[in-house]
Structures are given as structure tokens and as C-alpha cells.
Design a protein around this motif. Structure first.
Motif, short mmCIF file in Angstrom:
data_model
loop_
_atom_site.label_atom_id
_atom_site.label_comp_id
_atom_site.label_asym_id
_atom_site.label_seq_id
_atom_site.Cartn_x
_atom_site.Cartn_y
_atom_site.Cartn_z
N UNK A 113 0.84 -1.19 0.00
CA UNK A 113 0.00 0.00 0.00
C UNK A 113 0.88 1.25 0.00
N UNK A 114 0.57 2.18 -0.87
CA UNK A 114 1.30 3.45 -0.92
C UNK A 114 0.80 4.35 0.20
N UNK A 115 1.71 4.85 1.02
CA UNK A 115 1.37 5.71 2.14
C UNK A 115 1.96 7.10 1.89
N UNK A 139 -3.30 -4.18 10.71
CA UNK A 139 -4.55 -4.55 11.38
C UNK A 139 -5.69 -4.67 10.38
N UNK A 140 -5.78 -3.71 9.47
CA UNK A 140 -6.89 -3.65 8.53
C UNK A 140 -6.65 -4.46 7.27
N UNK A 141 -5.44 -4.39 6.76
CA UNK A 141 -5.09 -5.04 5.49
C UNK A 141 -3.82 -5.88 5.69
N UNK A 142 -3.94 -7.02 6.38
CA UNK A 142 -2.74 -7.77 6.81
C UNK A 142 -1.88 -8.29 5.68
N UNK A 143 -2.43 -8.36 4.47
CA UNK A 143 -1.63 -8.85 3.34
C UNK A 143 -0.80 -7.76 2.68
N UNK A 144 -0.98 -6.52 3.11
CA UNK A 144 -0.29 -5.40 2.48
C UNK A 144 1.07 -5.14 3.13
N UNK A 145 1.94 -4.50 2.38
CA UNK A 145 3.22 -4.05 2.90
C UNK A 145 3.39 -2.58 2.50
N UNK A 146 4.02 -1.76 3.35
CA UNK A 146 4.05 -0.32 3.10
C UNK A 146 5.02 0.08 1.99
N UNK A 147 4.61 1.09 1.22
CA UNK A 147 5.49 1.75 0.26
C UNK A 147 5.40 3.25 0.53
N UNK A 148 6.51 3.95 0.37
CA UNK A 148 6.55 5.39 0.59
C UNK A 148 7.05 6.08 -0.67
N UNK A 149 6.15 6.39 -1.61
CA UNK A 149 6.57 7.04 -2.85
C UNK A 149 7.20 8.41 -2.58
N UNK A 150 8.15 8.78 -3.41
CA UNK A 150 8.77 10.10 -3.26
C UNK A 150 7.80 11.18 -3.72
N UNK A 151 7.88 12.32 -3.05
CA UNK A 151 7.07 13.46 -3.45
C UNK A 151 5.65 13.37 -2.93
N UNK A 207 -3.08 5.30 0.77
CA UNK A 207 -3.67 6.10 1.84
C UNK A 207 -2.94 7.43 1.88
N UNK A 208 -3.70 8.51 2.01
CA UNK A 208 -3.14 9.86 2.09
C UNK A 208 -3.52 10.45 3.44
N UNK A 209 -2.52 10.87 4.20
CA UNK A 209 -2.76 11.42 5.54
C UNK A 209 -2.51 12.93 5.51
N UNK A 210 -3.47 13.68 6.05
CA UNK A 210 -3.34 15.13 6.10
C UNK A 210 -3.72 15.63 7.49
N UNK A 211 -3.19 16.80 7.84
CA UNK A 211 -3.53 17.46 9.11
C UNK A 211 -3.85 18.91 8.83
N UNK A 212 -4.99 19.39 9.33
CA UNK A 212 -5.36 20.79 9.17
C UNK A 212 -5.74 21.37 10.52
N UNK A 213 -5.04 22.43 10.92
CA UNK A 213 -5.32 23.08 12.19
C UNK A 213 -6.28 24.23 11.98
#
Length: 501
Positions: free
Chosen positions: A1-3, A27-39, A52-58
Motif C-alpha cells: 500500500x502506498x502511504x 490490522x486492517x489489510x494484513x496482506x499489504x506491505x508499506x510503500x513510501x513514494x517520493x514526493x 492512503x493519504x494522511x493530512x492534518x489541518x489546524x
């Protein structure tokens, strides 16, 4: 999974949140392994099926942490909010606040996509009992601690109750401990054969017979040095545990030498619990059991893992279910009044019906402790490398629920539990005991209630005190342990330093 992490607003470096994201992904997708694409993530995510795309907005009052999760059948956005003023707290507290919010956001999105919630909800990590223990120490009633797990972490009611029951046992033990007490573990890294699921640092004794005696001689030196340091530090051993591997791969004479050295050197005068894992029935003899009994060992483990002969064959055991029953009876006739037996849910070639037969067979024998493990696929095990066929997560879920039902009905209570990575169905390992037969060592080790000093190859001493934990590691393999023995012995002085002596 791309994170992907939208980095501009995240306190701390995004890399520090990788582990939290990976835990929830497993926990959710036990068959997946993490990838961290550049940019940054692409502006157009159309067609993306595994990211999955993670964002934070204050905002002025509230901060939103979101997780936009894509799967082949659709996408969902999970959001967690907390007061923005919490971002002005000390840096470490901010990190934990954001980490928790990120995991919950990921969980909400993933659970919505899957259409189901895992039994442990959004709770990750090895020690779920710590949360209700902490709540109850702060004054919460058991029911309040259970509701917190259900509402804050989406834990199912039955798993939340399991954690709270184990928290009660932890609190009982915690109240009985004194500051100058430690527990001691001795590792014997040899087995008669290697099980397919095993990743422990253990050697097939048939192939490494020439290492056993030198290893024992090195271990005797470590026992002697450890005893000296513990006595000089004013520490007493509360519980003694010998595991492995399989300690009963040692001969009766070798076991006698080891236990005699322990009695001679270690501060065992106030020890209240002595356990040795006899484990494999093909290593158990009356002579060895009589040696253990003569040295005051009160608890032994005879671990079938299963009573299904085809499953025993599939996991690489060289004995039958009948051998297990013979070994159990031998322990009883030798005078052992406390026996533990392990079962594993999810073994190759096992079924829910087969697991039921194994559990009913164990209960018919009547051990004081039954530990039910969930199979975890571990790096280094031949099962992980071969990709062997295993029961489905649903089947393992049925096995664990069945164990809870049958053990409770038979009068056993849960007293410790833990979880592991790559565990089938994202479930748990649980120790069950007849009331009064709980293993103190298992509780203090798993809940990190006090120092555990570990001897032998692969041993990890965990010094605990003053809000700190310091780990001292021994070399993993017997050959390396022997080659580095002088360093291992010298490292014992760090125990005195930790206790400010």
C-alpha cells in the motif's frame, strides 16, 4: 500500500508517524506491505486502488487529521478531530496526540471500506492490557475501563472484557511486588526438532549436540556472575522461569548441574514461583522430572500445540498426541501440582473442529493453566518462507471464541494476554488459569511490572524502574553467545548502575 503524508502541517517529521500507519495497515489489510513514494500524492488519484493519504489541518478551535484510503472497490475518508490547543503542548505529548488521531482516522476509513470491524478495533501494539490497567489505577471501575476501550478504540465488548479481566490480575500482582524484587529468565536454545512456525533462536539438538555442553558451561558462568551482581545490588528474585527452546533437551545430569548452580549463586531465598518448560513430550523422562522436583520446581509446561496427529506432522513434531498424554500423566505421578499446556489456533491442516477436539482433550486432562496462542507468521520461520496453506482468519476467529467459551465454562479465568505482528485474524494470545494458579512471571514479564533479568543466548534483560526501561541484550545464537561471553558477563555491571549503585 502506498502511504502518503501531506507534510506541510504535520508536527515532527512524517517519518516518525510511519510505524503508527504501518501498525494500522497490518490490522486492517494484513496482506499489504508499506510503500513510501517520493514526493506528494498525485493531484488526480483517479484509478488508484491501493493507497492512503494522511493530512492534518489546524483550525481555530479544532484540528482535523484525515486518512483518505483507496482500495479496488472504492475509497473512504476517515477523520479524527481534537482541540487545536493540544498542538501547543510539549512536543512529545503533541506527537502522541497526532499519532493517535492518525491511527483512528486510518481505522475509520479502512473499517468503512471493509464493512467490518476487527475484534480489537483500532487498538494496536503488543500489550492491550496496559490501557485498562492504567484507567483502573487512576480510579476507573472495571466497567468504565471496558467502556473506554469500546468507545475510544472500537474494541469489541468481548475483547474489551478480556483485557479488563487480565488487568485485574495485573493489578493484583502489582500490589504484591516490592521495589527490590526482580524476576529471572534462563534460556535453553535447543529443541529436538524445529517447528515450521518457529522463529525463536533455537537449534536442532540432533545437529548441534556438540554445542550443548559448552553452552551449559558458559551459562553456569553467567549464573554465577548474575548472582554476584544481584546480591551486591540488594535484589531478590521473586519468580524463576526457564524456557527455550526446550529446557528438557538437557540431560538429567546437565539440568541438575544448572539448577544446583542457580541455588548456590542466585538470591532465591524469597522466590515464590519456579517454572520450567518441559514442553516437548519427546524430551520428557521420569528422571528429568524427578530432578526438577528435587530442586523445588513447582510448575512445568507440557505443550501439545495440538492433539491432532496430522497437524503435529504438518508442523514438524516427531511425536504423537498419545505421547503428550503419557508425558502429562508422568508429570502428575512425579508429583507436579501445576501444569501448563499450550495450544495454537491456526496451525496448518487444522480446522475449527480439530481445534475443538484438541481443546476438549486438554481440558479432559485437567491442567491448571491453558495458554491459547494465535498463530503468528514470523520472519525466519519455514512456514513464513514456504507460504504454506493455513486456516482462514474466520476459522481462527471461531477457534479463539470457542476457547473462550469452553475455558470459561470449565472454570478457567484469563490472566494475561498479548498480541503480535502478522497474527492470524489480528487476534490474541491468552493465558487461562484455574483461580489461584496464575503465573506471576507471565504477568510481570508481559505487563512490564518489574525488572526481568534474562540469561543465555537471545536473552533480553529488561531493567525497569523510575519510569525508565533499559534493555541489555545477549547474542542471539549459541555460537555467538559463547564467543561473546566475556562481554555478556561484563554487561551485568549495568544492573548496578541502573539501580544507582
Amino acid at each position: 500500500m502506498k502511504l502518503y503524508f501531506e507534510t506541510s502541517n504535520f508536527p515532527w517529521s512524517p517519518e516518525r508517524y510511519h510505524y503508527a500507519a504501518e501498525q494500522m495497515m497490518l490490522t486492517l489489510f494484513p496482506d499489504q506491505r508499506p510503500e513510501y513514494p517520493e514526493g506528494p500524492p498525485p493531484r488526480d488519484m483517479g484509478g488508484e486502488t491501493n493507497a492512503a493519504i494522511f493530512t492534518l489541518h489546524r483550525g481555530k478551535k479544532l484540528t482535523n487529521v484525515s486518512a483518505l484510503v483507496f482500495q479496488p472497490w472504492g475509497w473512504h475518508n476517515g477523520v479524527t478531530r481534537f482541540p487545536s490547543e493540544e498542538l501547543d503542548e510539549p512536543p512529545e505529548k503533541v506527537y502522541h496526540t497526532v499519532q493517535h488521531a492518525l491511527k483512528l482516522a486510518f481505522y475509520k476509513a479502512g473499517a468503512a471500506l471493509l464493512g467490518t470491524q476487527p475484534p480489537w478495533g483500532a487498538l494496536t501494539g503488543v500489550r492491550p492490557v496496559k490501557l485498562p490497567t492504567r484507567a483502573m489505577l487512576a480510579g476507573a471501575a472495571p466497567k468504565q475501563a471496558q467502556k473506554e476501550l469500546e468507545k475510544e478504540y472500537f474494541v469489541s465488548p468481548d475483547r474489551a472484557k478480556l483485557a479488563v479481566d487480565c488487568a485485574r490480575a495485573s493489578l493484583t500482582v502489582q500490589s504484591s511486588l516490592s521495589p527490590n524484587q526482580v524476576s529471572l529468565y534462563i534460556g535453553i536454545p535447543f529443541c529436538p526438532s524445529r517447528c515450521v512456525y518457529c522463529s525463536f533462536v533455537s537449534a536442532d539438538v540432533g545437529r548441534t549436540l556438540n554445542l550443548v555442553e559448552p553452552y551449559l558451561e558458559g551459562l553456569l558462568r553467567e549464573v554465577e556472575e548474575t548472582g554476584r551482581v544481584l546480591r551486591e545490588t540488594g535484589l531478590n528474585i521473586r519468580s524463576f522461569y526457564m524456557g527455550g527452546g526446550t529446557p528438557t533437551t538437557l540431560s538429567a545430569e546437565q539440568m541438575d548441574r544448572l539448577l544446583s548452580k542457580c541455588e548456590e549463586c542466585l538470591p532465591l531465598e524469597r522466590c515464590t514461583e519456579y517454572t520450567v518448560e518441559a514442553g516437548r513430550p519427546d524430551t520428557i523422562t521420569r528422571e528429568k522430572l524427578e530432578v526438577l522436583k528435587a530442586h523445588g520446581i513447582g510448575r512445568v509446561s507440557i505443550n501439545p500445540q495440538t492433539l491432532e496427529d496430522p497437524v503435529l506432522e504438518a508442523i514438524g513434531r516427531r511425536h504423537s498426541s498419545g505421547d503428550i498424554r503419557v508425558a502429562y500423566e508422568l508429570a502428575r505421578t512425579t508429583g507436579f501440582g501445576c501444569v501448563n499446556m499450550d495450544l495454537i489456533a491456526g496451525l496448518p491442516r487444522d480446522t475449527a473442529d480439530g481445534f475443538r477436539r484438541s481443546l476438549e482433550g486438554v481440558l479432559a486432562m485437567g491442567p491448571e493453566n491453558v495458554t491459547v496462542h494465535t498463530l503468528a507468521l514470523k520472519k525466519g520461520s519455514s512456514l513464513m518462507e514456504s507460504g504454506g496453506r493455513l486456516p482462514s482468519g474466520d476459522a481462527v476467529f471461531l477457534m479463539l471464541n470457542l476457547s473462550r467459551e469452553l475455558l470459561t465454562t470449565a472454570g478457567y479465568i484469563p490472566y494475561y494476554l498479548y498480541r503480535q505482528k502478522y497474527m492470524s485474524g489480528s487476534l490474541e494470545n491468552v493465558g487461562w488459569a484455574k483461580p489461584g494458579a496464575e503465573s506471576l512471571y507471565n504477568i510481570v514479564m508481559m505487563e512490564e511490572l518489574h525488572t526481568v533479568v534474562s540469561l543465555g543466548a537471545g536473552g533480553v534483560t529488561k531493567l525497569i524502574g523510575g519510569g525508565k526501561i533499559l534493555r541489555l541484550t545477549n547474542p542471539k545464537f549459541p555460537q555467538d553467545y559463547l564467543a561473546g561471553l566475556d562481554k555478556v558477563l561484563g554487561q551485568k555491571e549495568e544492573i548496578k548502575s541502573f539501580y544507582h549503585l
